[in-house]
Write a protein that holds these residues in place. Structure first.
Motif, PDB file in Angstrom:
ATOM      1  N   ASN A 137       0.889  -1.269  -0.559  1.00 51.02           N
ATOM      2  CA  ASN A 137      -0.467   0.253  -0.288  1.00 51.02           C
ATOM      3  C   ASN A 137       0.936   1.952  -0.104  1.00 51.02           C
ATOM      4  O   ASN A 137       0.329   1.958   0.165  1.00 51.02           O
ATOM      5  CB  ASN A 137      -1.313   0.263   0.954  1.00 51.02           C
ATOM      6  CG  ASN A 137      -2.424   0.603   1.476  1.00 51.02           C
ATOM      7  OD1 ASN A 137      -2.308   0.900   0.063  1.00 51.02           O
ATOM      8  ND2 ASN A 137      -2.653   1.455   1.399  1.00 51.02           N
ATOM      9  N   SER A 138       2.213   1.373   0.042  1.00 49.85           N
ATOM     10  CA  SER A 138       2.822   2.535  -1.175  1.00 49.85           C
ATOM     11  C   SER A 138       3.581   2.745  -1.784  1.00 49.85           C
ATOM     12  O   SER A 138       3.644   1.425  -2.601  1.00 49.85           O
ATOM     13  CB  SER A 138       3.657   2.660   0.466  1.00 49.85           C
ATOM     14  OG  SER A 138       4.470   1.603   0.397  1.00 49.85           O
ATOM     15  N   SER A 139       4.692   3.843  -2.393  1.00 45.62           N
ATOM     16  CA  SER A 139       5.505   3.125  -3.431  1.00 45.62           C
ATOM     17  C   SER A 139       6.603   2.969  -3.424  1.00 45.62           C
ATOM     18  O   SER A 139       7.866   3.143  -3.817  1.00 45.62           O
ATOM     19  CB  SER A 139       5.087   4.439  -4.195  1.00 45.62           C
ATOM     20  OG  SER A 139       5.219   5.925  -3.400  1.00 45.62           O
ATOM     21  N   TYR A 140       6.808   2.958  -2.035  1.00 46.83           N
ATOM     22  CA  TYR A 140       8.428   2.406  -1.958  1.00 46.83           C
ATOM     23  C   TYR A 140       8.882   1.473  -2.444  1.00 46.83           C
ATOM     24  O   TYR A 140       7.552  -0.316  -2.027  1.00 46.83           O
ATOM     25  CB  TYR A 140       8.255   3.200  -0.571  1.00 46.83           C
ATOM     26  CG  TYR A 140       9.937   2.824   0.682  1.00 46.83           C
ATOM     27  CD1 TYR A 140      10.686   2.762   0.155  1.00 46.83           C
ATOM     28  CD2 TYR A 140       9.379   1.476   0.923  1.00 46.83           C
ATOM     29  CE1 TYR A 140      12.167   3.006   0.775  1.00 46.83           C
ATOM     30  CE2 TYR A 140      11.286   1.211   1.626  1.00 46.83           C
ATOM     31  CZ  TYR A 140      11.554   2.443   1.565  1.00 46.83           C
ATOM     32  OH  TYR A 140      13.337   2.212   1.870  1.00 46.83           O
ATOM     33  N   ASN A 141       9.912   1.273  -2.206  1.00 51.19           N
ATOM     34  CA  ASN A 141      10.817  -0.153  -2.605  1.00 51.19           C
ATOM     35  C   ASN A 141      12.049  -0.277  -1.329  1.00 51.19           C
ATOM     36  O   ASN A 141      12.531   0.545  -0.965  1.00 51.19           O
ATOM     37  CB  ASN A 141      11.186  -0.587  -3.867  1.00 51.19           C
ATOM     38  CG  ASN A 141       9.844  -1.222  -5.240  1.00 51.19           C
ATOM     39  OD1 ASN A 141       8.769  -0.895  -4.687  1.00 51.19           O
ATOM     40  ND2 ASN A 141      10.303  -1.338  -6.452  1.00 51.19           N
ATOM     41  N   SER A 142      11.418  -1.419  -0.623  1.00 55.79           N
ATOM     42  CA  SER A 142      12.595  -1.717   0.580  1.00 55.79           C
ATOM     43  C   SER A 142      13.547  -3.307  -0.055  1.00 55.79           C
ATOM     44  O   SER A 142      13.160  -3.944  -1.056  1.00 55.79           O
ATOM     45  CB  SER A 142      12.059  -2.278   1.351  1.00 55.79           C
ATOM     46  OG  SER A 142      12.804  -2.658   2.638  1.00 55.79           O
ATOM     47  N   THR A 143      14.731  -2.974  -0.226  1.00 56.41           N
ATOM     48  CA  THR A 143      16.152  -3.554  -0.144  1.00 56.41           C
ATOM     49  C   THR A 143      15.889  -4.656   0.902  1.00 56.41           C
ATOM     50  O   THR A 143      15.980  -4.447   1.609  1.00 56.41           O
ATOM     51  CB  THR A 143      17.731  -3.114  -0.310  1.00 56.41           C
ATOM     52  OG1 THR A 143      17.065  -1.318  -1.302  1.00 56.41           O
ATOM     53  CG2 THR A 143      18.693  -3.883  -0.538  1.00 56.41           C
ATOM     54  N   LEU A 144      16.285  -6.012  -0.616  1.00 57.34           N
ATOM     55  CA  LEU A 144      16.021  -7.422  -0.047  1.00 57.34           C
ATOM     56  C   LEU A 144      17.513  -7.250  -0.151  1.00 57.34           C
ATOM     57  O   LEU A 144      18.546  -8.110   0.875  1.00 57.34           O
ATOM     58  CB  LEU A 144      16.093  -8.020  -0.675  1.00 57.34           C
ATOM     59  CG  LEU A 144      14.085  -7.672   0.149  1.00 57.34           C
ATOM     60  CD1 LEU A 144      13.528  -9.018  -0.762  1.00 57.34           C
ATOM     61  CD2 LEU A 144      14.455  -8.214   1.642  1.00 57.34           C
ATOM     62  N   LEU A 145      18.464  -7.236  -1.005  1.00 55.25           N
ATOM     63  CA  LEU A 145      20.033  -7.380  -1.535  1.00 55.25           C
ATOM     64  C   LEU A 145      20.832  -6.653  -2.197  1.00 55.25           C
ATOM     65  O   LEU A 145      19.969  -5.402  -3.099  1.00 55.25           O
ATOM     66  CB  LEU A 145      20.079  -9.104  -2.527  1.00 55.25           C
ATOM     67  CG  LEU A 145      20.840  -9.413  -2.731  1.00 55.25           C
ATOM     68  CD1 LEU A 145      22.132 -10.073  -1.481  1.00 55.25           C
ATOM     69  CD2 LEU A 145      20.994 -10.844  -3.987  1.00 55.25           C
ATOM     70  N   ASN A 146      22.103  -6.015  -2.087  1.00 59.44           N
ATOM     71  CA  ASN A 146      23.332  -5.415  -2.075  1.00 59.44           C
ATOM     72  C   ASN A 146      23.967  -6.197  -2.109  1.00 59.44           C
ATOM     73  O   ASN A 146      24.832  -5.870  -0.861  1.00 59.44           O
ATOM     74  CB  ASN A 146      22.895  -4.190  -1.836  1.00 59.44           C
ATOM     75  CG  ASN A 146      23.315  -2.906  -2.636  1.00 59.44           C
ATOM     76  OD1 ASN A 146      23.549  -3.348  -4.007  1.00 59.44           O
ATOM     77  ND2 ASN A 146      23.536  -1.812  -2.345  1.00 59.44           N
ATOM     78  N   MET A 147      24.416  -6.866  -3.207  1.00 57.25           N
ATOM     79  CA  MET A 147      25.691  -7.901  -2.929  1.00 57.25           C
ATOM     80  C   MET A 147      26.938  -7.210  -3.750  1.00 57.25           C
ATOM     81  O   MET A 147      26.421  -7.029  -5.011  1.00 57.25           O
ATOM     82  CB  MET A 147      25.480  -9.293  -2.863  1.00 57.25           C
ATOM     83  CG  MET A 147      26.564 -10.191  -2.880  1.00 57.25           C
ATOM     84  SD  MET A 147      25.947 -11.705  -2.283  1.00 57.25           S
ATOM     85  CE  MET A 147      27.411 -12.784  -2.474  1.00 57.25           C
ATOM     86  N   SER A 148      27.934  -7.002  -3.716  1.00 58.52           N
ATOM     87  CA  SER A 148      28.999  -7.075  -4.256  1.00 58.52           C
ATOM     88  C   SER A 148      29.888  -8.164  -5.277  1.00 58.52           C
ATOM     89  O   SER A 148      30.232  -8.618  -4.241  1.00 58.52           O
ATOM     90  CB  SER A 148      30.023  -5.976  -3.908  1.00 58.52           C
ATOM     91  OG  SER A 148      31.185  -5.884  -4.789  1.00 58.52           O
ATOM     92  N   ASP A 149      29.768  -8.716  -6.384  1.00 59.49           N
ATOM     93  CA  ASP A 149      31.088  -9.510  -6.494  1.00 59.49           C
ATOM     94  C   ASP A 149      31.761  -9.115  -6.875  1.00 59.49           C
ATOM     95  O   ASP A 149      31.665  -8.837  -8.571  1.00 59.49           O
ATOM     96  CB  ASP A 149      29.746 -10.277  -8.071  1.00 59.49           C
ATOM     97  CG  ASP A 149      30.485 -11.902  -7.275  1.00 59.49           C
ATOM     98  OD1 ASP A 149      31.800 -12.267  -7.489  1.00 59.49           O
ATOM     99  OD2 ASP A 149      29.743 -12.966  -7.878  1.00 59.49           O
TER     100      ASP A 149
END
Length: 296
Positions: free
Chosen positions: A99-111
C-alpha cells in the motif's frame, strides 16, 4: 472457430510471458576497456537481461506486478579479444512495501569475481541440473538467491527451496575452476553467502527479515503497529552467535538495511528509540554510526 483458437494461443503466450519471476534491469559497463565496441556491449547486455527475465526458475506463476525488481550492474575490467571476460558485478533486489510506492532493498551484494566466457552472438543456456558455463551459473545462482530472499520476506523461511537450488548451482560449478564457488576462495563469496542463509545459526536473521517486512513495513501505512512488531523482533537477533556477526550474510544484509531501519524506527518515542538503538548497536556494531540517528 479459428478466431477462438488464435485467441486461446494468445492467452497461452501471455501466460508464459507473465510467468517469470524476475523483472531485471541490466547495465553493462566497460569504462577501462577500449577494445570492446558499443554494439558488442549492448548485445551482451540484452542477452543477459533476456536470460534473467525469460527463464523460469520456479514452478510458480508470477503476475506482472509480482515480478521481483532487481538490478545487475556488471563492470567488465578486461577482455581478451575473444570469449574471455574478467568482470565484477553489483546485484541488488527489492520488494514493494504494501500500500505504498516505496521499495525496500533485500539484497545489495558486490561480486568481485564475475568472470565469464561468452562468444559474440550466442545465447546463454539455462540448466539447473548441469554446468553449462560460468555466466549461466552466475546468473542462475543470483536468480535463485533473489527469489529466496523475496520468499523469506513473505513467509518465514520460505526461501529455503530456492537457496537449496542456488546451493546445487554451487556444487555443479565447483569443478569449473572459476573463483567464488568454493569455501577456499575467500570469506565473502557466493559459497559463503549461500552457506550462511542455509545455516541454522542465521535462522533468527531470516525470521527477522519476515517479521520486519510482512509484520512491520507492510503494516506501517495503516497504523503504527508495525513499528512495535519490528522492535519486538529485534531481541531474537541478540541470540545470534556474536562471533558470526562478521559473516557475509548479516554483513551484506545490515549494510543495505541499517539506514532504512533507522529511518523507520525514528518514528518511535524517545524511550523506545533508545531501546531500539541499544539492541541494534549490539546486533550490528559495524553500522553503529547509522543508528546514531535514533539517539536524537
Amino acid at each position: 472457430m479459428i478466431k477462438r483458437f488464435v485467441f486461446f494461443l494468445l492467452l497461452i503466450g501471455l501466460g508464459k510471458l507473465h510467468a517469470q519471476e524476475l523483472n531485471a534491469r541490466v547495465q553493462l559497463l566497460a569504462p577501462q576497456v577500449s577494445n570492446i565496441s558499443k554494439p558488442t556491449l549492448e548485445a551482451l547486455q540484452k542477452t543477459i537481461r533476456d536470460f534473467l527475465n525469460n527463464n523460469k526458475f520456479s514452478n510458480e506463476s508470477y503476475k506482472p506486478q509480482e515480478r521481483i525488481d532487481c538490478n545487475f550492474v556488471i563492470t567488465i575490467n578486461s577482455w581478451d579479444g575473444g570469449s574471455g571476460y574478467t568482470a565484477e558485478a553489483q546485484i541488488q533486489s527489492s520488494r514493494p512495501v504494501f500500500n505504498s510506492s516505496y521499495n525496500s532493498t533485500l539484497l545489495n551484494m558486490s561480486d568481485k569475481n564475475f568472470d565469464f566466457s561468452y562468444n559474440d552472438g550466442s545465447t546463454i543456456d539455462f540448466s539447473d541440473q548441469n554446468y553449462i558455463s560460468n555466466i549461466s551459473a552466475l546468473l542462475s545462482y543470483y536468480a535463485y538467491t533473489i527469489i529466496g530472499l523475496d520468499k523469506d520476506s513473505f513467509s518465514k523461511m520460505g526461501g529455503t527451496p530456492y537457496f537449496k537450488k542456488a546451493q546445487n548451482i554451487i556444487n555443479l560449478a565447483q569443478t569449473s575452476g572459476n573463483t567464488g564457488w568454493k569455501a577456499a576462495d575467500g570469506l565473502r563469496n557466493r559459497f559463503w553467502f549461500n552457506e550462511n542463509v542455509l545455516n541454522p545459526v542465521f535462522s533468527e536473521l531470516r525470521s527477522f527479515i519476515y517479521s520486519y517486512h510482512l509484520s512491520g513495513l507492510d503494516q506501517l501505512t495503516d497504523n503504527d503497529k508495525g513499528l512495535g512488531q519490528i522492535v519486538s523482533a529485534l531481541p531474537a537477533l541478540q541470540q545470534m552467535d556474536k562471533q558470526k556477526l562478521g559473516s557475509i550474510f548479516p554483513n551484506v544484509y545490515f549494510a543495505s538495511k541499517a539506514e532504512e531501519i533507522t529511518n523507520v524506527l525514528s518514528k518511535l518515542n524517545g524511550q523506545e528509540r533508545m531501546k531500539a538503538y541499544n539492541m541494534l548497536a549490539e546486533i550490528d556494531p559495524a553500522n553503529i554510526g547509522k543508528y546514531e540517528g535514533l539517539k536524537k
